[in-house]
Design an enzyme around this catalytic site. Structure first.
Site, PDB file in Angstrom:
ATOM      1  N   GLU A 192       9.402  20.688  11.454  1.00  0.00           N
ATOM      2  CA  GLU A 192       8.120  20.833  12.161  1.00  0.00           C
ATOM      3  C   GLU A 192       8.252  21.818  13.327  1.00  0.00           C
ATOM      4  O   GLU A 192       7.362  22.626  13.569  1.00  0.00           O
ATOM      5  CB  GLU A 192       7.637  19.450  12.635  1.00  0.00           C
ATOM      6  CG  GLU A 192       7.230  18.560  11.463  1.00  0.00           C
ATOM      7  CD  GLU A 192       7.077  17.096  11.852  1.00  0.00           C
ATOM      8  OE1 GLU A 192       8.064  16.502  12.353  1.00  0.00           O
ATOM      9  OE2 GLU A 192       5.994  16.536  11.653  1.00  0.00           O
ATOM     10  N   GLU A 225      10.669  11.616   6.638  1.00  0.00           N
ATOM     11  CA  GLU A 225      10.180  10.472   7.419  1.00  0.00           C
ATOM     12  C   GLU A 225       9.844   9.273   6.540  1.00  0.00           C
ATOM     13  O   GLU A 225      10.039   8.123   6.937  1.00  0.00           O
ATOM     14  CB  GLU A 225       8.938  10.876   8.241  1.00  0.00           C
ATOM     15  CG  GLU A 225       9.224  11.778   9.429  1.00  0.00           C
ATOM     16  CD  GLU A 225       9.191  13.258   9.093  1.00  0.00           C
ATOM     17  OE1 GLU A 225       9.275  13.609   7.891  1.00  0.00           O
ATOM     18  OE2 GLU A 225       9.082  14.075  10.032  1.00  0.00           O
TER      19      GLU A 225
END
Ligand code: CO8
Length: 260
Positions: A114, A134
């Site tokens: 990210e 995640e």
């Protein structure tokens, strides 16, 4: 400028920021995010820093994610506060008026992937691995992954990466358009600096107009985007560099931009 978790250097208009927690594969804790905000804010206000290269220290990782050790016992309120710290740093990097290059030297996972997506260009080593794992930890990306990944590689592939949580190799990241270029590990920094030098030789205010037109336009409809582009290109004509660029072309010489 000195930081606990980052290294910072600057030469010839190029600022280099290095994530420096190699023992934890450069995992991003709140100190790292706070310092990232601080360093990018300082870069924004430093006329001598015209291009930024962001990389990770050590052989293995750009960043293996946000720090699981720090996050593991957080409650809902604390995680909201942590996400706010991440958001502040991510927004600062993404909205920098100067071009940014992520030089990805290894794992770019979760918050690491990210973070790289907040940069304009991504160049990676053949050893790099990307992913949004995640889901395997019982959560979803919370540092821009659900939004920026889909904008960069399209919704179907973003869903695949986020739902399955698998890692992809550098060549697949290139095929998907997640990275701009893949290079051998030993030439990563040279290649990133080569691009940075090239960018530093362009006109900073004109590059800033290109960045603003692209980034503001992508989040709006095409007519509004074209209106933004029209204003940004017109603003280029307020610079000395535009005059110099066209003059140099007609005089058959290389332009010497003064960044004004
Ligand atoms: N956080 C904290 N420590 C980490 C992290 C991390 N993300 N990744 C690695 N480390 C640490 C390891 O715990 C280990 O520490 P120690 O030596 O003290 O045991 C050290 O780094 C070295 O790691 P490994 O021994 O695991 O190295 P390997 O080469 O065996 O494996 C991997 C490398 C495959 C990269 C492995 O470390 C791994 O899978 N890491 C975690 C990857 C991951 O799940 N990342 C996503 C984290 S979550 C996230 O980023 C959410 C972002 C949005 C948050 C918003 C709020 C919700």
């Amino acid at each position: 400028m000195t930081y606990k978790t980052l290294l910072y250097e600057k030469a010839d208009g190029i600022a280099k920021v290095t994530l420096n927690r190699p023992e934890a594969l450069n995992a991003l804790n709140s100190t790292v995010y706070t310092e990232l905000y601080d360093v990018f804010e300082a870069i924004e206000n430093d006329a001598d820093a015209r291009v930024v290269v962001l990389t990770g220290s050590g052989e293995k990782a750009f960043a293996a994610g946000s720090d699981v050790v720090e996050m593991q016992h957080m409650n809902t309120l604390e995680i909201q506060q942590f996400v706010a710290v991440i958001r502040k740093a991510s927004d600062r990097i993404y909205s920098l008026t100067k071009p940014t290059i992520a030089a990805i030297n290894g794992y770019a996972l979760g918050g690491g992937c990210e973070l790289s997506m907040c940069c304009d260009l991504r160049i990676c080593s053949e050893k790099a691995r990307f992913g949004q794992p995640e889901i395997n930890l019982g959560l979803i990306p919370g540092a821009c992954g659900t939004q920026r990944l889909a904008r960069i590689i399209g919704m179907a592939k973003a869903k695949e990466l986020i739902y399955l949580g698998d890692m992809i190799k550098a060549d697949e990241a290139l095929r998907l358009g997640l990275v701009n270029k893949v290079v051998p590990p030993e030439s990563l920094m040279d290649e990133a600096m080569e691009w940075a030098k090239k960018l530093a030789s362009k006109s900073s205010p004109v590059l800033a107009m290109a960045k603003m037109a692209i980034q503001t336009g992508i989040d709006t409809d095409i007519a509004s985007g074209l209106n933004i582009e029209a204003r940004c290109v017109a603003l280029c004509f307020a610079t000395e560099d535009q005059k110099e660029g066209m003059k140099a072309f007609l005089e058959k010489r290389e332009a010497k931009f003064k960044n004004r």
